[in-house]
Structure formats: C-alpha cells, structure tokens
Design a protein around this motif. Structure first.
Motif, PDB file in Angstrom:
ATOM      1  N   PHE A 270      -0.636  16.470  -4.523  1.00  0.00           N
ATOM      2  CA  PHE A 270      -0.062  17.621  -4.457  1.00  0.00           C
ATOM      3  C   PHE A 270      -0.572  18.192  -6.175  1.00  0.00           C
ATOM      4  CE2 PHE A 270       3.671  20.490  -5.712  1.00  0.00           C
ATOM      5  CZ  PHE A 270       3.155  21.786  -5.475  1.00  0.00           C
ATOM      6  N   ARG A 271      -1.552  19.061  -6.184  1.00  0.00           N
ATOM      7  CA  ARG A 271      -1.715  19.447  -7.530  1.00  0.00           C
ATOM      8  C   ARG A 271      -1.986  21.133  -7.586  1.00  0.00           C
ATOM      9  NH1 ARG A 271      -6.732  19.108 -11.466  1.00  0.00           N
ATOM     10  NH2 ARG A 271      -5.373  19.607 -13.407  1.00  0.00           N
ATOM     11  N   PRO A 272      -1.238  21.873  -7.880  1.00  0.00           N
ATOM     12  CA  PRO A 272      -1.271  23.228  -7.936  1.00  0.00           C
ATOM     13  C   PRO A 272      -2.006  23.478  -9.312  1.00  0.00           C
ATOM     14  CG  PRO A 272       1.090  22.897  -8.719  1.00  0.00           C
ATOM     15  CD  PRO A 272       0.284  21.310  -8.119  1.00  0.00           C
TER      16      PRO A 272
ATOM     17  N   ASP B  28       0.655  -1.207  -0.060  1.00  0.00           N
ATOM     18  CA  ASP B  28      -0.113   0.050   0.035  1.00  0.00           C
ATOM     19  C   ASP B  28       0.847   1.348   0.013  1.00  0.00           C
ATOM     20  OD1 ASP B  28      -2.348   1.343  -0.049  1.00  0.00           O
ATOM     21  OD2 ASP B  28      -2.757   1.601   2.122  1.00  0.00           O
ATOM     22  N   PRO B  29       2.058   1.346   0.421  1.00  0.00           N
ATOM     23  CA  PRO B  29       2.839   2.673   0.658  1.00  0.00           C
ATOM     24  C   PRO B  29       2.694   3.213  -0.966  1.00  0.00           C
ATOM     25  CG  PRO B  29       4.065   1.072   1.654  1.00  0.00           C
ATOM     26  CD  PRO B  29       2.784   0.228   1.094  1.00  0.00           C
ATOM     27  N   PHE B  30       2.918   4.635  -0.881  1.00  0.00           N
ATOM     28  CA  PHE B  30       2.730   5.500  -2.051  1.00  0.00           C
ATOM     29  C   PHE B  30       4.055   5.840  -2.953  1.00  0.00           C
ATOM     30  CE2 PHE B  30       0.407   7.057   1.596  1.00  0.00           C
ATOM     31  CZ  PHE B  30      -0.623   5.845   1.575  1.00  0.00           C
ATOM     32  N   GLY B  31       4.629   4.966  -3.474  1.00  0.00           N
ATOM     33  CA  GLY B  31       6.035   5.027  -4.001  1.00  0.00           C
ATOM     34  C   GLY B  31       6.846   4.397  -3.303  1.00  0.00           C
TER      35      GLY B  31
ATOM     36  N   ILE C 276       4.899  20.661 -11.814  1.00  0.00           N
ATOM     37  CA  ILE C 276       5.538  20.928 -10.636  1.00  0.00           C
ATOM     38  C   ILE C 276       5.553  19.780  -9.741  1.00  0.00           C
ATOM     39  CG2 ILE C 276       5.498  22.474  -8.569  1.00  0.00           C
ATOM     40  CD1 ILE C 276       6.057  24.045 -10.972  1.00  0.00           C
ATOM     41  N   ALA C 277       4.157  19.342  -9.421  1.00  0.00           N
ATOM     42  CA  ALA C 277       3.796  18.012  -8.597  1.00  0.00           C
ATOM     43  C   ALA C 277       4.786  16.781  -9.103  1.00  0.00           C
ATOM     44  CB  ALA C 277       2.541  17.882  -8.606  1.00  0.00           C
ATOM     45  N   GLY C 278       5.061  16.754 -10.618  1.00  0.00           N
ATOM     46  CA  GLY C 278       5.639  15.682 -11.202  1.00  0.00           C
ATOM     47  C   GLY C 278       7.282  15.824 -10.712  1.00  0.00           C
ATOM     48  N   ASN C 279       7.571  16.658 -10.248  1.00  0.00           N
ATOM     49  CA  ASN C 279       9.142  17.051 -10.021  1.00  0.00           C
ATOM     50  C   ASN C 279       9.367  17.103  -8.605  1.00  0.00           C
ATOM     51  OD1 ASN C 279      10.574  17.063 -12.733  1.00  0.00           O
ATOM     52  ND2 ASN C 279       9.074  18.830 -13.293  1.00  0.00           N
ATOM     53  N   TYR C 280       8.513  16.780  -7.914  1.00  0.00           N
ATOM     54  CA  TYR C 280       8.627  16.756  -6.120  1.00  0.00           C
ATOM     55  C   TYR C 280       9.109  15.446  -5.790  1.00  0.00           C
ATOM     56  CZ  TYR C 280       7.316  21.152  -4.209  1.00  0.00           C
ATOM     57  OH  TYR C 280       7.635  22.451  -3.736  1.00  0.00           O
ATOM     58  N   TYR C 281       9.892  15.635  -5.042  1.00  0.00           N
ATOM     59  CA  TYR C 281      10.655  14.395  -4.217  1.00  0.00           C
ATOM     60  C   TYR C 281      10.576  14.541  -2.819  1.00  0.00           C
ATOM     61  CZ  TYR C 281      12.202  13.069  -9.146  1.00  0.00           C
ATOM     62  OH  TYR C 281      12.217  12.608 -10.487  1.00  0.00           O
TER      63      TYR C 281
ATOM     64  N   PHE D 128      11.312   4.450  -7.030  1.00  0.00           N
ATOM     65  CA  PHE D 128       9.963   4.485  -7.543  1.00  0.00           C
ATOM     66  C   PHE D 128       9.381   5.549  -7.009  1.00  0.00           C
ATOM     67  CE2 PHE D 128      10.853  -0.152  -7.998  1.00  0.00           C
ATOM     68  CZ  PHE D 128      10.461  -0.288  -9.281  1.00  0.00           C
ATOM     69  N   PHE D 129       9.907   6.868  -7.054  1.00  0.00           N
ATOM     70  CA  PHE D 129       9.156   8.279  -6.646  1.00  0.00           C
ATOM     71  C   PHE D 129       9.501   8.901  -7.766  1.00  0.00           C
ATOM     72  CE2 PHE D 129      10.334   6.840  -2.086  1.00  0.00           C
ATOM     73  CZ  PHE D 129       8.853   7.077  -1.603  1.00  0.00           C
ATOM     74  N   PRO D 130       8.464   9.927  -7.964  1.00  0.00           N
ATOM     75  CA  PRO D 130       7.170   9.993  -7.451  1.00  0.00           C
ATOM     76  C   PRO D 130       6.150   9.065  -8.074  1.00  0.00           C
ATOM     77  CG  PRO D 130       7.508  11.832  -9.187  1.00  0.00           C
ATOM     78  CD  PRO D 130       8.559  11.033  -9.121  1.00  0.00           C
ATOM     79  N   TYR D 131       5.168   8.950  -7.241  1.00  0.00           N
ATOM     80  CA  TYR D 131       4.094   8.041  -7.888  1.00  0.00           C
ATOM     81  C   TYR D 131       2.925   8.882  -8.267  1.00  0.00           C
ATOM     82  CZ  TYR D 131      -0.047   4.955  -6.777  1.00  0.00           C
ATOM     83  OH  TYR D 131      -1.283   4.352  -7.055  1.00  0.00           O
ATOM     84  N   ALA D 132       2.350   8.281  -9.400  1.00  0.00           N
ATOM     85  CA  ALA D 132       1.098   9.089  -9.874  1.00  0.00           C
ATOM     86  C   ALA D 132       0.310   7.704 -10.323  1.00  0.00           C
ATOM     87  CB  ALA D 132       1.425   9.845 -11.228  1.00  0.00           C
ATOM     88  N   ASP D 133      -1.142   8.092 -10.011  1.00  0.00           N
ATOM     89  CA  ASP D 133      -1.861   7.063 -10.437  1.00  0.00           C
ATOM     90  C   ASP D 133      -2.920   7.345 -11.766  1.00  0.00           C
ATOM     91  OD1 ASP D 133      -3.853   8.592  -9.389  1.00  0.00           O
ATOM     92  OD2 ASP D 133      -4.306   7.348  -7.512  1.00  0.00           O
ATOM     93  N   SER D 134      -2.702   8.677 -12.179  1.00  0.00           N
ATOM     94  CA  SER D 134      -3.235   9.119 -13.346  1.00  0.00           C
ATOM     95  C   SER D 134      -2.352  10.668 -13.750  1.00  0.00           C
ATOM     96  CB  SER D 134      -4.753   9.512 -13.316  1.00  0.00           C
ATOM     97  OG  SER D 134      -5.061  10.320 -12.230  1.00  0.00           O
ATOM     98  N   ALA D 135      -2.891  10.897 -14.875  1.00  0.00           N
ATOM     99  CA  ALA D 135      -2.084  12.043 -15.331  1.00  0.00           C
ATOM    100  C   ALA D 135      -1.898  13.410 -14.484  1.00  0.00           C
ATOM    101  CB  ALA D 135      -2.668  12.512 -16.881  1.00  0.00           C
ATOM    102  N   HIS D 136      -2.859  13.568 -13.806  1.00  0.00           N
ATOM    103  CA  HIS D 136      -2.904  14.840 -12.982  1.00  0.00           C
ATOM    104  C   HIS D 136      -2.849  14.319 -11.438  1.00  0.00           C
ATOM    105  CE1 HIS D 136      -3.112  17.128 -16.302  1.00  0.00           C
ATOM    106  NE2 HIS D 136      -4.066  16.305 -16.753  1.00  0.00           N
ATOM    107  N   SER D 137      -2.449  13.286 -11.096  1.00  0.00           N
ATOM    108  CA  SER D 137      -2.580  12.736  -9.778  1.00  0.00           C
ATOM    109  C   SER D 137      -1.321  12.308  -9.171  1.00  0.00           C
ATOM    110  CB  SER D 137      -3.742  11.642  -9.737  1.00  0.00           C
ATOM    111  OG  SER D 137      -4.799  12.138 -10.224  1.00  0.00           O
ATOM    112  N   PHE D 138      -0.417  13.248  -8.636  1.00  0.00           N
ATOM    113  CA  PHE D 138       0.716  12.961  -8.242  1.00  0.00           C
ATOM    114  C   PHE D 138       0.662  12.731  -6.782  1.00  0.00           C
ATOM    115  CE2 PHE D 138       2.220  13.764 -12.486  1.00  0.00           C
ATOM    116  CZ  PHE D 138       3.153  12.955 -12.599  1.00  0.00           C
TER     117      PHE D 138
END
Length: 989
Positions: free
Chosen positions: A646-648, A180-183, A755-760, A361-371
């Motif tokens: 995180f989705r600005p 279950d962990p997210f990444g 932005i969110a896709g480049n956060y670690y 395996f970071f960052p983790y997204a489950d869809s295009a706008h959901s990081f």
C-alpha cells in the motif's frame, strides 16, 4: 484417562483402554533417533554453522496448488513439488549425514499417497533417523495477518494429524517455521506455544527493526504472546533468520541458481575451493557478529528448490568437507548438516537469557517506501468468501456429529466434511486469503471452497433430515447478500431452517428476496413473527445483475437455540405493488430502544450515535474516500501500490462525495437509510428493532480507473472521542493489541510513509476509546485499518490498482470477472457498537463471534410434514457468556474432538473475565460422554505429555506458575483466553 504411551496416534485405539500397547504400524522402536537425538555433534569451542537444506513450496501463488505439485505450467514458473520430494529422498539415502526439512503437509500428503509401500517404508526409516524432518507441519504455511484463529487451528490440526498417524512421534515437528509470511501476529505465536512447539523461526521483519536487532544482537528473543495466559503457556522462543529464507549470497547451488559450483579438481585451471572456503568463512564470521551464541543457522534452499537435489547435496558435501579441513590450519569454524530443531537445541543448551517481546511484528516494510499493508485488504471478495466458508465448515462439522453416521451417507447421498476442511486449509496459505496470488489462482481457491461446500451441503441435508424427521429436499441460497434465491422468489409457501453453530442462542436478521408484498411468518411454536416487505434497492439490483429478479425483500428476525436449529414457515398473503414507500428527504434520525443514529439533513451523512441505555452520545461522521495508488513516478521512490504494498501518492484521501442521495424506510422490524454517493459507492445504514449495533452495508465498485489512477477505497469514521493517537485491533480474531500512530513499542520508527506505515490488520474488530466512550467496529472479513487523526478510524474496503508492486506476483491487482467485466463489485458489512469502555468487551466479543460463526440457512418448498421436529438444540443449556464452543467435529467412529475457549482477556470485563467451569457430561443433549482425554491445542499430543523447552527472559524474574486442578475429570475450568481441547468418547442417547 488413556494409558500413557510413547506416541500419540490419532486413531485413538488406546483411548480409555488402560493397557500399555502400541497400535498397528506404530510399534515402539528402540532404534529411533529422530528429533533432538538425531542432531550431529557440534564443537563447543568453535563457531558452529548449521546448514539447513530446505525448500519453500507455496500451496498456490503464481500457479495453482495442483500445477505446483505436478510441475504444470512451467511457462509461468518452473516448479514441481513431486519431483522435489522424489529427488530429495533419493539423495538422502546416499549419505546418512545429510538432512532435509519439509514444511507443507498438504503437498507431502499428495506425494505420499502416490508412493509404493516399499518407498513409504524407506521414507519412514529416513524420518525415524531424523534425516528427513518435518517442521511446522500444518497443511500449509498460513498467513498471519488475514487469517482467523479458528481456521488456523483447523489447518494445523489436519496437517499434524496426518504426520502423527503416518510417522508417530518422529513425525511431530518441534519447531514452527513461517519463513515467508509478511509480518507476524502475536496470536500465531500464542497458538504455536499452546501446540507444543519449542521454538519459532521466521524470515521477514521490518528493515528498521532488523537493523536495530542486528546491532543489539536481539535477532533471537522470547515472545510473550498473551497478556492473559500465565507464563510460559504462551511464551515462544523466536528466531529471525539471517537471509530471509535464502542461502548466503554466492552459495546457491540449485538448478534455478547461477552461482558457481565447487570445482575441486586440482588438475583443472578453474579450481576454486580456496576462494569458496574463504568467502564462506567471511560470510559465517560476519553473520556471527549479529547473533548471540557460537551457533548460527544458514537456510540452504529457497522457493521450489531441490528438484534436482544432487546439485545441492554434492556441493554442500564438498563445502562441509573443505571448510572443516581448515580447522587443521587454525580455523575455528565448524560446518554441519542440521535442522532448525537441532539449532534450537544448541541455543537452549547455551542457558542464556533472551530479550522479551510482548507486541507483534506488524506492519512489515522491506524499505522506506514499501510497507506490506495493502494485502490486509487485497481481494476483499475472496477474503469474505473464505470467512463464510469457515462458518459453513464449523456448521458442517457440528452437524456431522449431531446427526450421527447417517450424516455422511444418508437420504441425500454421500457427503463429507473433509473436502471443505482441506479447501479451507489450503485457503489459509500466505498467498491465498492474503490476496497476493495471481487471478487464476484466486479463482482456483474459490472453486475449491465451492466444491467443499457442495460436499458439506449433502452432509448437512442428511443430518437435518435425521434430526427433523423430514425427507424434504433442502435448498441453500448462497447469494442472499445480493437478494438472490430462486425458491423464495417463486414459492408461495416455504420453510426456513436456521442452524446456529454458537453455544448460545442468537437473534439474527433474515432478508429474503421475494416478489409478493405481504407474507405471514410463524416460528417453531406456531406463533406469528413480525415481518415486513421492502423494495430491493437500486444498488442491489445492479450488483446482482441477471442472477435474480426479486422486486422485494422479506425482512424478519429469527432466533435459534444453541448448537441447534429452529424452523420458520413463510406464506404469501398478497401480490401487487410494494407496500413500503420510501421517504426521499434526508432523515434526521433513526432509533430503536437501544440506539439512536442521527444524520445531517443537508448532506444525508451520519452525524451522531447515541446509546440510549447508557446515555452516551458521540459525534460521528462517516464517509468514503480513496487514496491514489502510486504508479511509481514519485520523487522519493519508484515503488508502486500493488497486491502486497500500500503506497498512496498523497497523505490526503480524495472524498468520493460530500453528499449522499438518500431513501429512508421505517417499519416495525428495521429502519434503514439508503445512501447513494456515486454510481460506484453506496451504503445502507440499518438498525434492526432488537439490535445493539448499527449495520453499515457498503457496496463498492466497479472502481473507476479511466483516469489511469489506481484507487484504494476506504471508509472513515470521525468522532468526538479523544483517542490520544491510540486505537486497538484484534490479533487473528482473539486478543486485542494497542496501536499508536507513528510508534513501535520496541524500536524508534523513522517515519517514511505516514499513511501506509500506520495501517494494521483488522481480522474481526477494531475500536477507539477514551475514558467515557468506546466505538467498536466489527468487520465481516479481514481488512486493513488505521487511526491517522485523533478520534478517527478508517478501514480499507476495496483496492483496484494498475501496476504490479514488484514482489513477485507479476500482475496488477485489477479484479474483474465475466459477470463484472468493468471491475469487481464488493459488498460487505460493518457493525458499530457504542459502549462504556469498562463493559464494551461484553458487547463486541459475542457480536464478533456471531459474525464469524453466522447461522446457516436452508429452505424447503411447500408444507412440512406435520411430524417434523421444528426445533432442536445439541446442548442441554446455553454455554456461559464467556465460553465459546470453538470446535466440535467427528474424530473417528466413536469419538469427537471438542475445543472450548474462554473468549475474554483477563483485563477486559469485570463480569466476564473470570474463570468458568463447564461439566462435559452435562454439555450435550443427545450425546452421552463416556470418556474424556485432554490434548494440546493442535490435538497431536496428550496434554499431560506435552513437554516444552523452558526459556529465560532478560530483566525479569521467572514468574511462578499457577496450577489449577479440575474438580473432576468431567468438570473443566477455563481461564481468560484459555483454549482446552478434548477427545470425547461418545454414544447417542
């Protein structure tokens, strides 16, 4: 060394005995068929489908850990762990073919304590026969982004120790299981490998990464999780589960599910066996297309399932029977009850090569706008409290050893370290320190940590009373970060004890709330210590509110010996008006003998940083900004920002203020520039006299939301360093990984969230560098960060959001409390270090360890007894700079657990990335080491008995193993990034 035995029992009855025997309750069982021996036979010419009955039991999330165990508050979520275990055991007894795996030892421990001896014996039989198998085995399933490796090792150790002591070798998990962990962090894989696991399975990875891996049949791989440890020490076979951790669609038979049961009575009109079989065969064959072997795994269970296990097992029995009946009609599908370890055994026996992975395996997204990068920072106050609690626990553990038996039951009553140890273990859960739980659950985690610390305070007081010879009552001030300590505010004479949990001497700044204007401070040798008094800042007065009333702060630097304490005496000399008056004009610079910090006189903001020793100077501007959290009305997606995500709604953050009002204080101890940006953002830029790092103490909140905009608050450092879109972050506080903007090392990223896709995750430090300069930022808690522009590093400090992000928590991340009804205020520190890249690690690694394992302060009122021992070190000498004392804790009455680690990577430092030898008999000042035996990292196997599966990577020759022999049983050598774990039999000198 201890005599070899077939099961390692943590009670250590055999240590150094030299006699082959089996402790009471753990006698050798010839009939044992657990582990790989208990696996059902498979059919080599068929597609074998391994059905794994399991439950995923969060140790707190929507309900507290207690509520989940007892099945309380089912109006929030229907879940009762005690009933799951009751029901599963009952159903396993009805059919010897059935299997079940269990993960969260913290829950199982609670259940086990409530069982009768006959039921315990029944469960032991199920475990010995491999019908009930433990996987992972930690106290919880920990988060991987926001946890520190020392706390992860601790929580794994207590869970695995309980399984060892209760079930012996059959209780030892072979597989790590983080479904279950997210990444997923590289350091976690490295730790699991060093703990002896043969493989690792998880459920979540980025949707783009999964699509590529499915197409290439690379959902099973070899993860090389260290660039310093010699392969295969940190190599871990890793499998990505096909459906997260859920069953295939249409095959969920829990009471929480709505799928049709198997109706196999041919006299009834709704007979559906043929339909179920055909749908299952289709699902199995479709899954097999994206995996490499003729074995596939299906997780038959989900969150808090199997409360009525009869529903699952009755239908699974039928499914296995009717699908396998089709083999007579030419079907090549074979279905069986299985476990992750049995599935892993088949993959190993396939003798294939596997793709190699060296990043994470970071960052983790489950869809295009959901990081899922918001939780790197969510609940920053809880994240800080967890980090402080970890530091307090290490000091508590050490003082329990150094003080001897009187620590647990002494002058101040009965204390213990176990309460805090278990509270810290629960806090590592992936919905705890991650910040992704409901507010009432976050409150419960904090209460558990506070209760644990209360128990430890008694132990620490007993220990220090024994070591110092003083019976004076000790006071602990837990709110010093906001200048609250009733004793120092009111007393005219008191003493301060500084305990240092590190293996080297440290210098540490102390700031005490006082109401006097002049004080005398003397050290343990009676020498005067330079001290100064500053007025309490307006920001501190506002954040502490009614908890304290000190007008001033007494500031001085203390020095504490390794693994020891030093005492300081403080006396009031003068009351009256403050002696320090601020300068209100914007400063141009502050400096000590190591660093110079420059400011823009027009704005009051940072403008530059110089290392005076190395003659380095960089442009450095710093300010605060916030991103608008999406409220779900974007054109591209309805996704909102929330606890996980995180989705600005814009790639350009809003500047809080272009200027800061400033006050500057300068004296012989500290120089500080107090910056006021807005009523809800302030900062102190602080430079102590002997420090090689600049401190940025930030205070953020209450974050305003009257504009109905949720806000993600960051600080950004913009520099002249030429970074080429690269920056670097730590992995769980240990090894460093390179990050590149809009890039993934093993797959082509389609950029959807710039932005969110480049956060670690940043756990303890991050840095940017070029050929000449490296700017390192050390954090005091886990936070998210990014480098969006060249030469820039931003760190998210606080999040206040108005919408749920639809990932299950069901409430907005909008923290407040009775003390802060208008929104939570958070305070923290960043430490900035400027060094040449070649030597930067020599500075930032010890600095980060010092922040993680900070000194423990305690106070006594009035004069100390003249016979009081004012200084003590538990070590004969400081450890070498490359060596960190990771663990020192009481194991049983005669033995202690010791972990020593090399804290540098192999490439980091010419001076420090070298092997180091330590003599265990010459380590401690008050303990005689009579015997030593080496364990694996999690302390549940003898090191020389730890055997792991060997795996072959694709496109690489198998590396030659380096073998090293220690010169004696007492002298041990540590190589870069190596952690070595020992049980020591000790007596007091």
């Amino acid at each position: 060394m201890a005599a070899s035995c077939h099961c390692f029992v943590a009670g250590l009855l055999l240590l150094f005995s030299g006699v082959l025997s089996f402790p009471v309750g753990q006698e050798k069982r010839d009939a044992t068929t657990c582990g790989y021996q208990s696996c059902h036979a498979t059919k080599p010419t068929m597609l074998n489908v391994h059905l794994v009955p399991h439950t995923h039991d969060d140790v707190g999330w929507l309900k507290t850990v207690d509520q989940y165990f007892y099945g309380d508050r089912n109006n929030i979520q229907h879940a009762g762990v005690q009933y799951i275990l009751d029901s599963v055991v009952d159903q396993l007894l009805k059919n010897p073919d059935r299997r079940f795996i269990y993960v969260e030892t913290g829950f199982f421990y609670r259940w086990w304590k409530q069982q009768s001896s006959s039921m315990q014996q029944t469960v032991k039989q199920l475990v010995n026969q491999g019908r009930l198998e433990f996987v992972n085995g930690g106290w919880c399933m920990s988060d991987e982004a926001t946890t520190h490796y020392s706390a992860v090792i601790d929580q794994m150790t207590i869970g695995l120790r309980f399984l060892n002591e209760t079930f012996g070798i059959c209780g030892r998990p072979r597989v790590a299981w983080h479904i279950d962990p997210f990444g997923h962090a590289r350091e976690h894989a490295s730790l699991f490998a060093q703990m002896g696991y043969d493989g690792f399975f998880f459920g979540r990875l980025d949707y783009q990464d999964r699509a590529r891996r499915m197409n290439a049949k690379e959902q099973e791989l070899l993860w090389r999780a260290s660039d310093s440890l010699t392969p295969p020490m940190a190599d871990l076979f890793t499998g990505i589960l096909p459906n997260g951790y859920n069953p295939p669609e249409g095959f969920c038979w829990d009471q929480l599910c709505t799928d049709d049961p198997i109706r196999d009575d041919t006299d009834l009109e709704d007979y559906n066996v043929d339909d179920v079989v055909q749908r299952f065969l289709h699902a199995a064959k479709t899954q097999a297309l994206v995996y490499k072997t003729n074995h596939i795994i299906m997780t038959m269970g989900s969150d808090f399932q199997y409360e009525n296990a009869n529903l699952w097992y009755k239908n699974l029995d039928k499914l296995i029977r009717y699908v396998n009946d089709q083999q007579g009609n030419g079907s090549n599908v074979n279905v069986l009850y299985s476990t992750p370890s049995c599935y892993l055994q088949e993959l190993h026996q396939a003798n294939l090569t596997w793709p190699l992975k060296t990043d994470d395996f970071f960052p983790y997204a489950d869809s295009a706008h959901s990081f899922w990068t918001g939780y790197f920072t969510s609940r920053p106050a809880l994240k800080r409290y967890e980090r402080i609690s970890n530091s307090n626990l290490q000091s508590c553990n050490q003082l329990e050893v150094l003080g001897g038996p009187v620590s647990r039951k002494g002058l101040f009553g009965q204390g213990d370290s176990e309460t805090l140890r278990k509270a810290m273990a629960v806090a590592q859960h992936h919905d705890a320190v991650s910040g992704t739980e409901k507010q009432h659950v976050a409150n419960d985690y904090a209460k558990r940590l506070a209760k644990g610390w209360q128990h430890c305070q008694v132990l620490v007081s007993n220990s220090l009373a024994s070591l110092t010879g003083s019976s004076a009552e000790r006071i602990y001030c837990d709110y010093l970060n906001v200048s609250v300590c009733p004793l120092t505010e009111s007393s005219s004479k008191f003493s301060l004890s500084v305990y240092n949990p590190l293996g080297r001497s440290v210098t540490w700044p102390v700031r005490l709330p006082v109401n006097g204007t002049a004080y005398a401070v003397t050290d343990a040798q009676g020498k005067p210590v330079d001290c100064q008094v500053l007025p309490v800042s307006r920001a501190t007065q506002e954040v502490r509110r009614s908890r304290g009333f000190a007008k001033n702060e007494l500031v001085f630097q203390v020095r504490a010996p390794p693994l020891g304490y030093s005492s300081y005496s403080v006396s009031l000399l003068q009351d009256g008006p403050p002696s320090s008056s601020p300068q209100h004009q914007a400063p141009t610079s502050i400096q000590n003998k190591f660093l110079q910090v420059t400011f823009d006189p027009d704005t009051g903001l940072l403008s530059g940083l110089s290392n005076l020793e190395t003659k380095q100077t960089i442009k450095l501007s710093q300010n605060f900004y916030w991103y608008n959290g999406s409220n779900g009305n974007n054109v591209e997606s309805l996704q909102t920002s929330g606890a996980y995500i995180f989705r600005p709604n814009s790639s350009t953050p809003v500047m809080v203020s272009s200027k800061a009002r400033v006050e500057i204080f300068q004296n012989s101890v500290v120089q500080e520039v107090r910056q006021w940006f807005t009523p809800w953002v302030s900062q102190v830029v602080r430079l102590y006299a002997d420090s090689k790092a600049v401190e940025l103490e930030w205070t953020v909140g209450p974050v305003p939301v009257s504009d109905e905009q949720g806000k993600e608050v960051i600080t950004r450092l913009d520099t002249s360093i030429k970074t080429a879109e690269l920056f670097y972050t730590d992995s769980n506080g240990r090894e460093v990984l390179q990050r590149k903007k809009d890039f993934r090392p093993t797959w082509q990223l389609k950029k959807t969230e710039p932005i969110a896709g480049n956060y670690y995750p940043i756990n303890s430090r991050a840095f940017i560098k070029d050929d000449t300069d490296q700017l390192t930022v050390v954090t005091d808690r886990s936070q998210g960060g990014a480098s969006i522009s060249n030469g820039s590093l931003e760190i998210m400090l606080h999040r206040r959001l108005l919408h749920d992000d639809y990932r299950g928590v069901g409430e907005a991340l909008n923290e407040w409390s009775e003390l802060f009804p208008d929104g939570l205020v958070v305070r923290g520190r960043l430490l900035l270090s400027l060094e040449p890249p070649a030597t930067a690690a020599d500075a930032h690694r010890p600095l980060a360890q010092q922040v993680v394992s900070q000194p423990l302060l305690s106070f006594t009122d009035g004069d100390l007894n003249p016979n009081t021992r004012l200084e003590f070190s538990g070590l004969q000498a400081s450890l070498p700079p490359a060596v960190h004392l990771l663990t020192l804790s009481q194991w049983d009455q005669e033995s202690v657990l010791l972990r020593l680690e090399h804290q540098f990577q192999s490439w980091e430092s010419k001076a420090s990335s070298q092997p180091v030898t330590v003599n265990l008999q010459k380590l401690f000042s008050t303990l005689d080491v009579l015997g030593v035996s080496e364990l694996n990292l999690s302390a549940n196997q003898w090191k020389d008995e730890m055997k792991r599966y060997d795996w072959s990577p694709e496109k690489e020759e198998k590396p030659l193993l380096k073998t090293f022999e220690d010169p004696s049983v007492w002298e041990i050598t540590l190589r870069p990034m190596e952690i070595r774990t020992f049980l020591l039999r000790v007596t007091f000198k």
